[in-house]
Design a protein around this motif. Structure first.
Motif, short mmCIF file in Angstrom:
data_model
loop_
_atom_site.label_atom_id
_atom_site.label_comp_id
_atom_site.label_asym_id
_atom_site.label_seq_id
_atom_site.Cartn_x
_atom_site.Cartn_y
_atom_site.Cartn_z
N SER A 53 0.84 -1.18 0.00
CA SER A 53 0.00 0.00 0.00
C SER A 53 0.89 1.25 0.00
O SER A 53 1.82 1.35 0.79
CB SER A 53 -0.85 -0.03 1.29
OG SER A 53 -1.57 1.15 1.44
N TYR A 83 1.97 -0.61 5.04
CA TYR A 83 0.88 -1.57 5.04
C TYR A 83 0.97 -2.48 3.82
O TYR A 83 1.45 -2.08 2.75
CB TYR A 83 -0.47 -0.85 5.05
CG TYR A 83 -0.81 -0.34 6.43
CD1 TYR A 83 -1.42 -1.17 7.37
CD2 TYR A 83 -0.49 0.97 6.80
CE1 TYR A 83 -1.71 -0.72 8.64
CE2 TYR A 83 -0.77 1.43 8.08
CZ TYR A 83 -1.38 0.58 9.00
OH TYR A 83 -1.67 1.02 10.26
N VAL A 85 -0.53 -6.66 2.16
CA VAL A 85 -1.21 -7.95 2.30
C VAL A 85 -0.17 -9.03 2.02
O VAL A 85 0.61 -8.90 1.06
CB VAL A 85 -2.38 -8.07 1.29
CG1 VAL A 85 -2.95 -9.48 1.27
CG2 VAL A 85 -3.47 -7.05 1.62
N TRP A 103 -3.08 -8.81 6.78
CA TRP A 103 -2.76 -7.44 6.35
C TRP A 103 -2.20 -6.70 7.56
O TRP A 103 -2.52 -7.04 8.71
CB TRP A 103 -3.96 -6.73 5.74
CG TRP A 103 -5.06 -6.29 6.69
CD1 TRP A 103 -6.18 -6.99 7.02
CD2 TRP A 103 -5.14 -5.04 7.39
NE1 TRP A 103 -6.95 -6.28 7.90
CE2 TRP A 103 -6.35 -5.07 8.14
CE3 TRP A 103 -4.33 -3.90 7.46
CZ2 TRP A 103 -6.75 -4.00 8.95
CZ3 TRP A 103 -4.73 -2.84 8.27
CH2 TRP A 103 -5.93 -2.89 9.00
N ILE A 123 -6.67 -12.23 7.76
CA ILE A 123 -7.74 -12.01 6.78
C ILE A 123 -8.67 -13.23 6.80
O ILE A 123 -8.22 -14.36 6.57
CB ILE A 123 -7.13 -11.80 5.38
CG1 ILE A 123 -6.38 -10.48 5.34
CG2 ILE A 123 -8.21 -11.86 4.30
CD1 ILE A 123 -5.63 -10.19 4.04
N TYR A 133 -7.58 -5.27 1.07
CA TYR A 133 -7.10 -5.16 2.45
C TYR A 133 -5.97 -4.12 2.60
O TYR A 133 -5.54 -3.82 3.70
CB TYR A 133 -6.69 -6.53 3.00
CG TYR A 133 -7.90 -7.42 3.27
CD1 TYR A 133 -8.59 -7.32 4.46
CD2 TYR A 133 -8.35 -8.31 2.29
CE1 TYR A 133 -9.72 -8.10 4.69
CE2 TYR A 133 -9.48 -9.10 2.52
CZ TYR A 133 -10.16 -8.99 3.72
OH TYR A 133 -11.28 -9.75 3.93
N THR A 134 -5.54 -3.55 1.48
CA THR A 134 -4.66 -2.36 1.57
C THR A 134 -5.49 -1.08 1.53
O THR A 134 -4.93 0.01 1.70
CB THR A 134 -3.67 -2.27 0.39
OG1 THR A 134 -4.40 -2.04 -0.83
CG2 THR A 134 -2.83 -3.53 0.25
N GLY A 138 -8.85 -2.21 4.74
CA GLY A 138 -7.66 -2.07 5.58
C GLY A 138 -7.60 -0.70 6.24
O GLY A 138 -8.63 -0.12 6.60
N TYR A 294 -12.31 -2.50 14.35
CA TYR A 294 -12.20 -3.17 13.04
C TYR A 294 -13.29 -4.23 12.82
O TYR A 294 -13.91 -4.25 11.75
CB TYR A 294 -10.79 -3.76 12.87
CG TYR A 294 -10.56 -4.35 11.49
CD1 TYR A 294 -10.62 -3.54 10.35
CD2 TYR A 294 -10.29 -5.71 11.33
CE1 TYR A 294 -10.41 -4.09 9.09
CE2 TYR A 294 -10.08 -6.25 10.06
CZ TYR A 294 -10.14 -5.44 8.94
OH TYR A 294 -9.95 -5.97 7.69
#
Ligand code: NAP
Ligand code: NAP
Lengths: 346, 346
Positions: A53, A83, A85, A103, A123, A133-134, A138, A294
């Motif tokens: 990311s 960050y 995955v 992640w 995940i 997930y980035t 995320g 989250y």
């Protein structure tokens, strides 16, 4: 059977000063022998990185440590981190096992040994694009959720303005606000981005701030009755113009000020007296303080995603060797949507 | 029997531009026949004004109406108005009767006819100095109370900084904070004021900002671990230095920015990125929104006053003809404590 693999890495050559460019980073290749006997006992994981990311805050880690740093600086000569995955290849931490997808914070390299496993999330839903997930699923997704729902105290029908609106965070803030029944306007730096905002993300209005010589006038055009909520991503002149256009009891979630990150001295903001006159609450936040939310966030957002009620646009670049330019591109607005780097698809 | 009385008035001659001075006001004398048959039926009161309050916000009412005015401008050629303490001579409003004492918005003159009686509070406790209803027990007192207790979410032991700390509002904020068990530091513009803060109001520390070439360094001296709560009365450079010294999860009550009121263009504030890094809440407020809390405020503050747990310093000037210079004096720091003008003691 032991296998010798190469490990491509993005190294920070030196601290960035002034406006960043790719020359501060280099690609180097080291080697690794797999399966790795992890060089630690009882914790840590070996990761194969899949998606990385590009996030604006990383530029702060590329600068020399200074008094008001809130994140540690990267070490010159070492791979940077951020960050991503990844897939667990080996684990000394009972919470993770070989084959898990995670992640969180990993290295800008093909393989990483991560000791700080508390910064990794397992995940559990893989019916959605892993790269999300980035972004959506995320850190940027959580930022949009926390910043809008927890910080802005939004009400149906309120008038919401978002800057850097087509980016990783902004596109989601706008959609959350529309889902709540707000009037939503975004600003972005190109016609293509403005079109995305209106056509893909369902913003009521959008404008290209680079083509507005008078931001105050632009805001008055889109908010004749003023702004209830401003989601601040850019700072500087935009903030100053927004302050002139806030409504009584307005709220400003101060998420980022990207227009200021690369200046020697931040610009001055002149219109803060409006905070008093309009009884405005301006609230800074850092998403990591809210990671306890989250699971609640996923419960909200996964159904929306599966039902097609939320769109997410990514700007995907292939290859770790292209990661430095992708990161720098955030500061010129090259990215359209969430900037992701593919290291490996599996 | 009808009696002809003269009515001295402070007239605003013209809108103020730039830094104010007394030449914008004049004293004129009109006449009034008493007892007055009130020129309205069913509401309104005739007041004899006793004490008038000099408040910094009044300068905004002396400027030409502009886009971001939040209070109506005064009319050139008419008497100005503001907070005061007065005695009811005649009343068309069933809520007030002859002989009542009131505080609230009245005219800068000896006698006023007030139609907006909703802006008047009946004074029910007269065992305390009447003039306190322009300060401690009036608008500035409520401002300190609301700004500190409602806006700052203060906790025992927190580190509190107050600018314009010896003034009508600031001296009380500091004492409220001390009563709660906070560490309290104030800034003010003279040695005399600094002494007051430390010796009379019990601040832990105080400094003369005019003798500090580097405000950031001064704050670091008094707050080596940073500031939890900043009560903002002045704005500009002080705010910028404070932002560098806030602690994580800090709060800034934005009460006033007196250093900016007389500038053509407000100064720029450069350090707002600290709002994000430190997760700061900056909250503007206007005391009049919170007048519903007045009874609760009195319940808190009257016992403190009677037990000598709160001190209040007034700067009392005799005579309406001295009111213009007293008002202007707020902007040069001439007042020591709450600036009051005596029109009549009975
Ligand atoms: N507080 C937190 O916890 C937290 C977490 C995540 C992100 N953030 C912040 O949120 C903001 C958005 O992050 P993101 O990940 O969604 O990035 P992004 O919007 O996907 O990418 C950055 C975008 O910022 C815009 N930009 C760059 N330079 C600019 C300038 N000088 N003036 C105005 N706009 C400029 C560009 O879009 P245009 O083409 O539209 O100019 C660029 O595409 C950033 O400020 C970031 O630091 C904060
Ligand atoms: N939000 C609200 O509802 C509300 C209500 C009441 C008051 N207020 C605000 O609260 C603040 C304090 O009001 P107050 O009634 O308590 O006034 P005050 O402090 O009794 O009098 C004003 C003081 O401000 C200081 N000052 C003047 N010019 C300055 C400058 N350029 N830089 C720094 N300090 C300066 C002076 O003290 P020094 O000698 O220490 O410089 C002066 O004595 C003002 O900003 C006012 O507008 C807001």
């Amino acid at each position: 059977m032991a296998e010798q693999v190469s490990n491509k890495q993005v190294i920070m050559k030196d601290y960035v000063s002034g406006f960043p460019d790719e020359s501060y980073m280099s690609i180097t290749i080291s080697t690794l022998t797999l399966p790795l006997k992890l060089p630690f006992s009882g914790n840590g994981v070996l990761l194969k990185n899949l998606y990385l990311s590009c996030d604006p805050y990383m530029i702060n880690r590329m600068r020399k440590p200074h008094a008001s740093s809130y994140v540690d600086s990267f070490q010159p000569g070492s791979p940077i981190s951020g960050y991503g995955v990844a897939k667990v290849l080996d684990s000394g931490d009972p919470n993770f096992k070989e084959g898990d997808l995670v992640w969180g914070i990993t290295g800008w390299e093909e393989y990483s040994i991560i000791n700080a496993t508390q910064a990794l999330f397992k995940i559990r839903h893989t019916d959605v694009p892993l790269s999300y997930y980035t972004g959506l699923l995320g850190m940027p997704g959580m930022t949009a959720y926390v910043g809008f729902h927890e910080i802005c105290s939004p009400q149906k029908g309120e008038r919401v303005f978002i800057s850097a609106a087509s980016g990783a965070v902004g596109q989601l803030v706008g959609q959350f606000a529309k889902l709540l029944g707000c009037y939503v306007v975004g600003s972005a730096g190109s016609k293509e981005k403005v079109d995305l905002l209106k056509k893909k993300f369902g913003f009521d209005e959008a404008f290209n701030y680079k083509e507005e010589p008078d931001l105050d006038a632009a805001l008055k055009r889109y908010f004749p009755e003023g702004i209830d909520i401003y989601f601040e991503n850019v700072g500087g002149k935009t903030l100053d113009a927004v302050l002139l256009n806030m409504r009584i009891n307005g709220r400003i979630a101060v998420c980022g000020m990207i227009s200021q990150y690369n200046l020697e001295k931040p610009e001055g903001v002149h219109n803060l007296m409006n905070l008093i006159v309009k009884r405005i609450r301006m609230q800074g936040f850092i998403v990591t303080d809210h990671y306890n939310l989250y699971p609640k966030f996923l419960e909200l957002v996964l159904p929306y995603l599966r039902q097609g009620k939320i769109e997410y646009v990514e700007d995907i670049i292939e290859g770790l060797e292209n990661a430095p330019s992708a990161l720098i591109g955030l500061f010129t607005g090259r990215n359209v949507g969430k900037q992701v780097v593919v290291v490996s698809r599996e």
